[in-house]
Design an enzyme around this catalytic site. Structure first.
Site, short mmCIF file in Angstrom:
data_model
loop_
_atom_site.label_atom_id
_atom_site.label_comp_id
_atom_site.label_asym_id
_atom_site.label_seq_id
_atom_site.Cartn_x
_atom_site.Cartn_y
_atom_site.Cartn_z
N ARG A 63 56.24 2.02 18.28
CA ARG A 63 57.69 2.14 18.54
C ARG A 63 58.49 2.12 17.24
O ARG A 63 59.48 2.85 17.09
CB ARG A 63 58.14 1.02 19.47
CG ARG A 63 59.60 1.13 19.91
CD ARG A 63 59.88 0.24 21.10
NE ARG A 63 61.27 0.37 21.53
CZ ARG A 63 62.19 -0.59 21.41
NH1 ARG A 63 61.86 -1.76 20.88
NH2 ARG A 63 63.42 -0.39 21.82
N HIS A 67 61.26 4.93 15.94
CA HIS A 67 62.63 4.55 15.59
C HIS A 67 62.93 4.86 14.13
O HIS A 67 64.08 5.16 13.79
CB HIS A 67 62.86 3.07 15.88
CG HIS A 67 63.15 2.78 17.31
ND1 HIS A 67 64.27 2.09 17.73
CD2 HIS A 67 62.48 3.11 18.45
CE1 HIS A 67 64.26 1.99 19.05
NE2 HIS A 67 63.18 2.59 19.51
N ASP A 68 61.92 4.81 13.28
CA ASP A 68 62.12 5.19 11.88
C ASP A 68 62.29 6.70 11.76
O ASP A 68 63.23 7.18 11.13
CB ASP A 68 60.93 4.73 11.04
CG ASP A 68 61.09 5.07 9.57
OD1 ASP A 68 62.17 4.80 9.02
OD2 ASP A 68 60.14 5.61 8.98
N VAL A 71 65.62 8.62 12.74
CA VAL A 71 66.84 8.34 11.96
C VAL A 71 66.56 8.73 10.50
O VAL A 71 65.89 8.00 9.77
CB VAL A 71 67.25 6.86 12.06
CG1 VAL A 71 68.51 6.61 11.24
CG2 VAL A 71 67.47 6.46 13.51
N ASP A 75 60.85 7.70 6.72
CA ASP A 75 60.99 7.23 5.34
C ASP A 75 60.94 5.72 5.21
O ASP A 75 61.22 5.17 4.14
CB ASP A 75 62.29 7.75 4.73
CG ASP A 75 63.53 7.22 5.46
OD1 ASP A 75 63.38 6.56 6.50
OD2 ASP A 75 64.65 7.50 4.98
N ASN A 95 68.06 -1.23 17.62
CA ASN A 95 66.83 -1.64 16.95
C ASN A 95 66.56 -3.14 17.04
O ASN A 95 65.50 -3.60 16.60
CB ASN A 95 66.87 -1.23 15.47
CG ASN A 95 66.61 0.24 15.28
OD1 ASN A 95 65.95 0.89 16.09
ND2 ASN A 95 67.14 0.80 14.20
N HIS A 197 55.04 5.91 25.93
CA HIS A 197 55.32 4.82 26.86
C HIS A 197 54.11 4.44 27.70
O HIS A 197 54.20 3.63 28.61
CB HIS A 197 56.50 5.18 27.78
CG HIS A 197 57.83 5.06 27.10
ND1 HIS A 197 59.01 5.41 27.72
CD2 HIS A 197 58.17 4.64 25.86
CE1 HIS A 197 60.02 5.21 26.87
NE2 HIS A 197 59.53 4.75 25.74
#
Length: 282
Positions: A63, A67-68, A71, A75, A95, A197
């Site tokens: 996850r 999420h990295d 956005v 990186d 987050n 998921h």
């Protein structure tokens, strides 16, 4: 509905991550051959050790990677801490539910890499997170696969950059398609990435709207399997501690497999954004 086998699903998921804007670096499989040739084994050993401490390592790392990547690309800017003058990505409200074990996986793997003199300060956290994600999926029953390396770490991180970049549990198909299209990903890509998921958990509060206050006509979302409603209400009564979490996949929550898609066909998708992949006729 055709259900992908777990090998094809995994390879598609990872190829999609590579399609996201990663950085300006040129990625290649042998990027560290001349500086840290054993980096992949070092990271894998650290990941295995972390998993032995807690299973949460697996879904938390997977996850965290998503999420990295969604956005400003893959990186590792989600790892950067806030300061007195800057609120970083990790402290954005979307987050705050990222499990600490995902961050700790990267930190422990980075420490292991930097403990090797010729590797110290040579391997980016972005690449370590990429390798660690591959390893947790493999160790959860998914296939082993090659990753390309050479990502550069982001040097800035702001909470404001997260707003509107991550899917919400309440999203319908139009909202999901629009968000993924912003990252150059098709509806099929979105459906494949949703297969992540098959692992992990979610806080009960994320599904309260489907169980107790769906709309003016129905308190309960009518697309949820009735037996699953009973199970969810038993696990998530309205007065429950908001920190309590439940499995995303009620059948095989610790296995990387294709049961997630089979669950959708039975009305057992946990989020609206899961179940809509089957109930929307598109």
């Amino acid at each position: 509905m055709v259900v992908m086998n777990k090998t094809n699903l995994l390879l598609l998921i990872l190829s999609l991550f590579l399609a996201i804007n990663l950085s300006s670096a040129q990625l290649r499989g042998d990027f560290y051959a001349g500086t840290c040739p054993n980096v992949e084994q070092i990271v894998r050993n650290a990941v295995q050790k972390k998993i032995q401490q807690t299973f949460t390592t697996i879904p938390a790392t997977l996850r965290l990677y998503f999420h990295d990547c969604f956005v400003n690309g893959c990186d590792a800017s989600v790892m950067i801490a806030s300061t007195n003058t800057n609120k970083a990505e990790k402290d954005h409200e979307d987050n705050l539910s990222l499990a600490g074990d995902g961050f700790d996986t990267v930190i422990k793997a980075k420490e292991a890499v930097d403990a090797v003199p010729n590797c110290r300060n040579k391997v980016s956290c972005a690449d370590i997170l990429t390798m660690a994600t591959r390893d947790v999926v493999n160790l959860a029953g998914g296939p082993q696969y090659a990753v390309e390396l050479g990502r550069r770490d982001g040097l800035s991180s702001s909470a404001s950059s997260v707003t509107g970049k991550l899917p919400k549990p309440t999203f319908d198909l139009n909202q999901l398609n629009a968000l993924f299209a912003e990252n150059g990903l098709s509806p099929n890509d979105m459906i494949a990435l949703s297969g992540a998921h098959t692992l992990g958990f979610a806080h009960c509060t994320k599904v309260f709207n489907r169980l107790y206050n769906f709309n003016k006509t129905n308190n309960v979302d009518p697309t949820i399997n009735k037996d699953y409603v009973t199970e969810l209400k038993a696990s998530c009564p309205q007065n429950i501690d908001p920190r309590v979490a439940i499995n995303m996949d009620p059948n095989t929550p610790r296995q990387f497999d294709n049961v997630y898609y089979k669950n959708l066909q039975q009305g057992k998708g946990l989020f609206t954004s899961d179940q809509v992949l089957f109930t929307d006729t598109r």
